[in-house]
Scaffold this active site. Structure first.
Site, PDB file in Angstrom:
ATOM      1  N   HIS A 169       0.860  -1.154  -0.014  1.00  0.00           N
ATOM      2  CA  HIS A 169      -0.019  -0.059   0.092  1.00  0.00           C
ATOM      3  C   HIS A 169       0.845   1.115   0.146  1.00  0.00           C
ATOM      4  O   HIS A 169       2.230   1.219   0.603  1.00  0.00           O
ATOM      5  CB  HIS A 169      -0.924  -0.114   1.267  1.00  0.00           C
ATOM      6  CG  HIS A 169      -0.159   0.293   2.528  1.00  0.00           C
ATOM      7  ND1 HIS A 169       0.057   1.673   3.016  1.00  0.00           N
ATOM      8  CD2 HIS A 169       0.249  -0.735   3.288  1.00  0.00           C
ATOM      9  CE1 HIS A 169       0.497   1.373   4.193  1.00  0.00           C
ATOM     10  NE2 HIS A 169       0.957   0.183   4.379  1.00  0.00           N
ATOM     11  N   CYS A 170       0.370   2.404  -0.356  1.00  0.00           N
ATOM     12  CA  CYS A 170       1.060   3.609  -0.083  1.00  0.00           C
ATOM     13  C   CYS A 170       0.066   4.474   0.643  1.00  0.00           C
ATOM     14  O   CYS A 170      -0.558   4.003   1.564  1.00  0.00           O
ATOM     15  CB  CYS A 170       1.152   4.374  -1.684  1.00  0.00           C
ATOM     16  SG  CYS A 170      -0.443   4.423  -2.843  1.00  0.00           S
ATOM     17  N   VAL A 171       0.275   5.866   0.582  1.00  0.00           N
ATOM     18  CA  VAL A 171      -0.788   6.564   1.391  1.00  0.00           C
ATOM     19  C   VAL A 171      -2.038   6.434   1.355  1.00  0.00           C
ATOM     20  O   VAL A 171      -2.761   6.407   2.283  1.00  0.00           O
ATOM     21  CB  VAL A 171      -0.280   8.138   1.272  1.00  0.00           C
ATOM     22  CG1 VAL A 171      -0.654   9.002   2.230  1.00  0.00           C
ATOM     23  CG2 VAL A 171       1.512   8.174   1.350  1.00  0.00           C
ATOM     24  N   THR A 172      -2.666   6.270   0.221  1.00  0.00           N
ATOM     25  CA  THR A 172      -4.129   6.229  -0.049  1.00  0.00           C
ATOM     26  C   THR A 172      -4.665   4.920  -0.689  1.00  0.00           C
ATOM     27  O   THR A 172      -6.083   4.813  -0.332  1.00  0.00           O
ATOM     28  CB  THR A 172      -4.253   7.415  -0.757  1.00  0.00           C
ATOM     29  OG1 THR A 172      -3.951   7.518  -2.160  1.00  0.00           O
ATOM     30  CG2 THR A 172      -4.147   8.893  -0.124  1.00  0.00           C
ATOM     31  N   ARG A 173      -3.599   4.089  -1.425  1.00  0.00           N
ATOM     32  CA  ARG A 173      -4.215   3.022  -2.070  1.00  0.00           C
ATOM     33  C   ARG A 173      -3.513   1.698  -1.740  1.00  0.00           C
ATOM     34  O   ARG A 173      -2.443   1.595  -1.376  1.00  0.00           O
ATOM     35  CB  ARG A 173      -3.657   3.165  -3.747  1.00  0.00           C
ATOM     36  CG  ARG A 173      -4.680   4.423  -4.072  1.00  0.00           C
ATOM     37  CD  ARG A 173      -4.061   4.969  -5.506  1.00  0.00           C
ATOM     38  NE  ARG A 173      -3.166   5.715  -5.045  1.00  0.00           N
ATOM     39  CZ  ARG A 173      -2.098   6.133  -6.001  1.00  0.00           C
ATOM     40  NH1 ARG A 173      -2.379   5.953  -7.479  1.00  0.00           N
ATOM     41  NH2 ARG A 173      -1.134   7.013  -5.691  1.00  0.00           N
TER      42      ARG A 173
END
Length: 473
Positions: free
Chosen positions: A25-29
């Site tokens: 995952h990244c910051v939002t996804r």
């Protein structure tokens, strides 16, 4: 908020845990490397309360969750699916196996330029502040703020120096990112890039005048004359040289014993690459860069309306495919060769148009979740980040995406006809005017008004027609 239930529903919607090759995952996804994206049930996926949208890009299937929640969902998902926590690079490596040669080339450019983009955008914003201070006609008729108030002169000069640094030493930034991407030592990449803009070399921006006067300095290498020219602001020379340096370095490391690598690898790799850069790579790629510049300027000078219309219409589809990354080097090449790019202002029109279409959907949709996504993604697009608007809203309702393309095309045509250019790259949204030459602010703002009004009106009217026909949920 039932995270366990949401994670389970996401796993089922992406084809089950057996379809997940890897996930991170990244910051939002959430980012998945799926074995078969055809098994994804997009409709069921986007019915899940926590999911704000989903899309596939560069071999990864990405599910938008939101900041502060995505890491919790990921931890629960990893536990239920029985998968190990993976890094972003693991996902990129897994996804890259499914890309065709063109997609891999585009991904390579993205991997090189995305890490240095913050420095370029920051430089563009600072140059915009300098433009405000030194541009005539903004605060006073035919005079700049600095002309009327000389005490601000040195203040503007320092800002300009800070802003120009990223562009003057652009080969150093690209060398670092490119050599890293090609598997070499980042430090050698920096040295290579800085070597190409060494103060002892003729500045690339003075090459044209020196050529006209027949005063280009040269090296005499065993009877071979080599132009002693730097490559300030150039993209292709350092890209190719970085690839060569990384390959040579990797070859040497595989052949030289560990005890001697520190003494031999870097000196030999830099020496060979340096000679190749000034004798072969630099002159050839510099010429190719000029050809690329002449091609785009020729099209936009000959048929500016058509050029602006087509690029304005197609930029958003290019973002969907990831091919928009190929135009950042072109923008930088245009800035270096001509002093400004006419392509980047059209990017701003496209981003604002996508935000306007998403905003219009807020007034059409009844689903509260989608209404909220529409307004938040519209704000994001107005600030230069269009993926939530495009993938979360506009592509879901194709008429919104098409409306944004139409608005962007018309705005692109208008600003191109009026020769709007940007001497730097900044934020690709409403603050983008700071990167436009002040003399062209008026047509740029008119173009921005077109990119707001046309998609907003067209999406709303088109949506109302669909609603009456019962085609809009």
């Amino acid at each position: 908020m039932d995270l366990k239930k949401s994670a389970s529903e996401i796993i089922d919607a992406v084809g089950g845990k057996e379809n997940i090759g890897a996930a991170t995952h990244c910051v939002t996804r959430l980012r998945f490397a799926l074995k078969d994206e055809g098994k994804v049930n997009k409709e069921e996926l986007e019915k899940i309360d926590l999911v704000k949208g989903s899309f596939s890009a560069n071999g990864q299937y990405q599910v938008v969750i939101g900041q502060g929640t995505v890491d919790k969902v990921y931890n629960e998902l990893a536990a239920q699916a029985g998968i190990e926590h993976a890094s972003k690079q693991d996902i990129k490596d897994a996804a890259a196996q499914k890309l065709n040669p063109l997609q891999r080339a585009i991904k390579t450019l993205a991997d090189i330029f995305i890490p240095i983009l913050p420095a370029i955008v920051t430089a563009g914003l600072l140059m915009g502040i300098n433009n405000v201070l030194t541009g005539p006609g903004i605060f006073y008729p035919d005079q700049s703020l600095v002309d009327v108030h000389p005490q601000f002169g040195d203040f503007a000069s320092i800002i300009n120096l800070i802003a120009n640094t990223a562009f003057v030493f652009l080969p150093g930034l690209i060398g670092w990112a490119a050599v890293t991407r090609f598997g070499g030592s980042p430090l050698l990449g920096i040295v290579l890039g800085l070597m190409l803009v060494h103060p002892d070399l003729l500045n690339a921006w003075g090459w044209g005048a020196a050529k006209a006067e027949g005063d280009i300095p040269t090296w005499n290498l065993f009877g071979l004359e080599i132009q002693k020219v730097g490559y300030q602001g150039q993209v292709l020379p350092v890209l190719v040289a970085s690839y060569v340096l990384a390959r040579i370095e990797r070859f040497l490391r595989s052949k030289i014993a560990d005890a001697f690598q520190l003494l031999l690898v870097a000196p030999i790799a830099l020496l060979i690459t340096g000679f190749l850069s000034f004798i072969i790579i630099g002159p050839i790629t510099f010429t190719i860069g000029q050809w690329i510049t002449n091609l785009f300027t020729g099209i936009f000078d000959t048929v500016p309306a058509i050029g602006g219309l087509i690029y304005g219409a197609l930029y958003a589809p290019l973002v969907v495919t990831g091919m928009h990354h190929t135009f950042l080097p072109v923008d930088l090449q245009l800035i270096s060769s001509t002093g400004g790019t006419f392509l980047w202002p059209i990017l701003v029109m496209s981003n604002v148009a996508q935000g306007s279409a998403a905003l219009a959907m807020m007034f059409l949709l009844k689903d509260e979740k989608l209404k909220g996504l529409s307004i938040t993604s519209a704000v994001s697009a107005y600030l230069g980040i269009t993926e939530p608007a495009m993938f979360g809203v506009n592509l879901r309702f194709r008429f919104a995406f098409i409306s944004a393309m139409i608005g962007s095309a018309l705005a692109g045509m208008f600003i191109t006809i009026n020769k709007v250019i940007a001497p730097s790259i900044g934020v690709g949204g409403l603050p983008g005017f700071l990167s436009i030459v002040p003399q062209k602010w008026a047509p740029f703002f008119i173009g921005m008004a077109i990119s707001i009004a046309v998609p907003l009106a067209l999406t709303y009217l088109w949506g109302k027609t669909k609603a009456r026909k019962g085609e809009l949920a």
